[in-house]
Enzyme design. Structure first.
Site, PDB file in Angstrom:
ATOM      1  N   LYS A 235       0.820  -1.211   0.000  1.00 39.06           N
ATOM      2  CA  LYS A 235       0.000   0.000   0.000  1.00 39.06           C
ATOM      3  C   LYS A 235       0.857   1.264   0.000  1.00 39.06           C
ATOM      4  O   LYS A 235       0.617   2.199  -0.770  1.00 39.06           O
ATOM      5  CB  LYS A 235      -0.936   0.001   1.200  1.00 39.06           C
ATOM      6  CG  LYS A 235      -1.827   1.240   1.291  1.00 39.06           C
ATOM      7  CD  LYS A 235      -1.495   2.023   2.525  1.00 39.06           C
ATOM      8  CE  LYS A 235      -2.364   3.254   2.678  1.00 39.06           C
ATOM      9  NZ  LYS A 235      -2.103   3.976   3.929  1.00 39.06           N
ATOM     10  N   ASP A 254      -6.249  -0.054   0.977  1.00 37.09           N
ATOM     11  CA  ASP A 254      -6.246  -0.299   2.412  1.00 37.09           C
ATOM     12  C   ASP A 254      -7.637  -0.784   2.799  1.00 37.09           C
ATOM     13  O   ASP A 254      -8.480  -1.047   1.937  1.00 37.09           O
ATOM     14  CB  ASP A 254      -5.842   0.957   3.186  1.00 37.09           C
ATOM     15  CG  ASP A 254      -6.746   2.149   2.868  1.00 37.09           C
ATOM     16  OD1 ASP A 254      -7.787   1.960   2.198  1.00 37.09           O
ATOM     17  OD2 ASP A 254      -6.424   3.268   3.294  1.00 37.09           O
TER      18      ASP A 254
END
Length: 382
Positions: A235, A254
């Site tokens: 991420k 996320d």
């Protein structure tokens, strides 16, 4: 060293020559950069050692310069800002139109969030900021980044009695004792990652150039290189690829984005609460398939629309109607039972009003509204 003192009341305003549909300064508070300060209608930040003060109007964005600034200084600031906002690289209105044609959910959200662009940030600042983002929220990330600047960044100027700092260099955060100091400042486990990452990059190139060179590689190569750094997972790597390395196909996923995928795009939660690597790739690939070119930009608009800071942007009353009328059409928006229904008809509202004014009209004649084509898009809300 005596810092330059600047009063915003004395600034001369220059037109960035854009429009709200191409750039809205909401972009600065949607979780991309964490150093911009908003004071009433002014936004201030130091970029590459230069003070930037911005102001939005109904028609454009202005940037402030000092009366004594020379022409070449004004031009340098203009060039810096146009690059930072990528104004000469991407036509946002064209992108919004294409994404809206491809996806009904994007279309429904985009009308409330025009002008959300991807910033083209300094890769080092971008990287450290998102190492700070682990298990964190935007206000707390902003506080951490502010502490980094105060304790390790160079002071640049005083604006309306507030000292503004540049972002700290790699060298400053690679020094001995940085980890311990950051822990004292409340960074927790992120302190170790920041210090280690700074040292890792210095060992590669001796400066920030290693990061800048990742703009020249493929997206896959850039991401693979970034995840080798301390505290950088998929991420964080995707955030850096998207927001500073010109890889517009990067999709940071996320748990927040995972919820958007579950709610709006038909993904199924099969009982697991963990966003696995497989699910991460599936969600990212889905957004890339839906939006095509610049899919990371489209994803950012959806992310912004879901932020708590903007929750009042889309009405949430149980029953609410918003009518937008043009010469040949009307759009009726109803919200009920946590669902938004958008119904587009030809003069439906006018026909309803006519029937109310003339209740004796023949029941054998079909109402005009029934002759129209109705197109509905239902959007689950939470």
């Amino acid at each position: 060293m005596t810092l330059q003192t600047i009063q915003t009341a004395r600034l001369v305003w220059k037109d960035l020559k854009t429009c709200p549909k191409e750039l809205h300064l909401d972009t600065l508070k949607c979780g991309q950069s964490f150093r911009w300060r908003q004071t009433k209608d002014l936004w201030t930040c130091v970029l590459q050692g230069k003070l930037c003060v911005l102001r939005q109007t109904d028609s454009t964005v202005f940037y402030g310069v000092q009366p004594e600034d020379e022409e070449h200084q004004v031009k340098q600031l203009d060039t810096l800002l146009r690059d930072y906002f990528q104004l000469d690289r991407v036509s946002l209105q064209s992108c919004y139109k294409r994404w809206s044609d491809l996806d009904a959910n994007f279309k429904a959200k985009a009308i409330h969030f025009a002008g959300i662009r991807m910033l083209r940030q300094d890769p080092w600042e971008n990287l450290v900021s998102f190492i700070c983002s682990s298990n964190n929220n935007i206000p707390r990330i902003s506080q951490m980044v502010h502490k980094l600047c105060i304790h390790y960044g160079s002071p640049i100027c005083v604006v309306d009695d507030i000292v503004h700092h540049d972002f700290p260099s790699i060298q400053a955060l690679a020094n001995d004792g940085v980890e311990e100091k950051l822990r004292q400042l409340g960074f927790g486990y992120r302190a170790k990652y920041i210090a280690q990452t700074a040292k890792q990059i210095l060992q590669k190139e001796g400066d920030e150039q290693w990061l800048w060179n990742l703009r020249k590689t493929s997206y896959a190569e850039a991401k693979a290189a970034l995840v080798e750094l301390a505290g950088v997972g998929p991420k964080v790597a995707d955030c850096v690829c998207l927001m500073s390395l010109d890889h517009a196909e990067a999709i940071p996923v996320d748990t927040h984005v995972w919820q958007i995928a579950l709610r709006d795009y038909g993904f199924k939660n099969k009982g697991g609460k963990t966003l696995t690597a497989k699910l991460y790739d599936q969600v990212a690939d889905h957004f890339r398939k839906v939006f095509g070119d610049y899919s990371g930009w489209a994803h950012s608009v959806l992310f912004t629309a879901d932020l708590r800071a903007f929750e009042d942007r889309i009405p949430k009353a149980k029953v609410k109607e918003e009518i937008a009328t043009t010469a040949s059409a009307a759009v009726k928006i109803e919200q009920q039972d946590d669902t938004v229904q958008v119904i587009e008809t030809q003069k439906v509202i006018d026909n309803q009003r006519k029937r109310k004014r003339n209740p004796t009209s023949s029941s054998s004649s079909p109402p005009a509204a029934s002759m129209t084509v109705r197109r509905s898009t239902r959007i689950k809300r939470t």
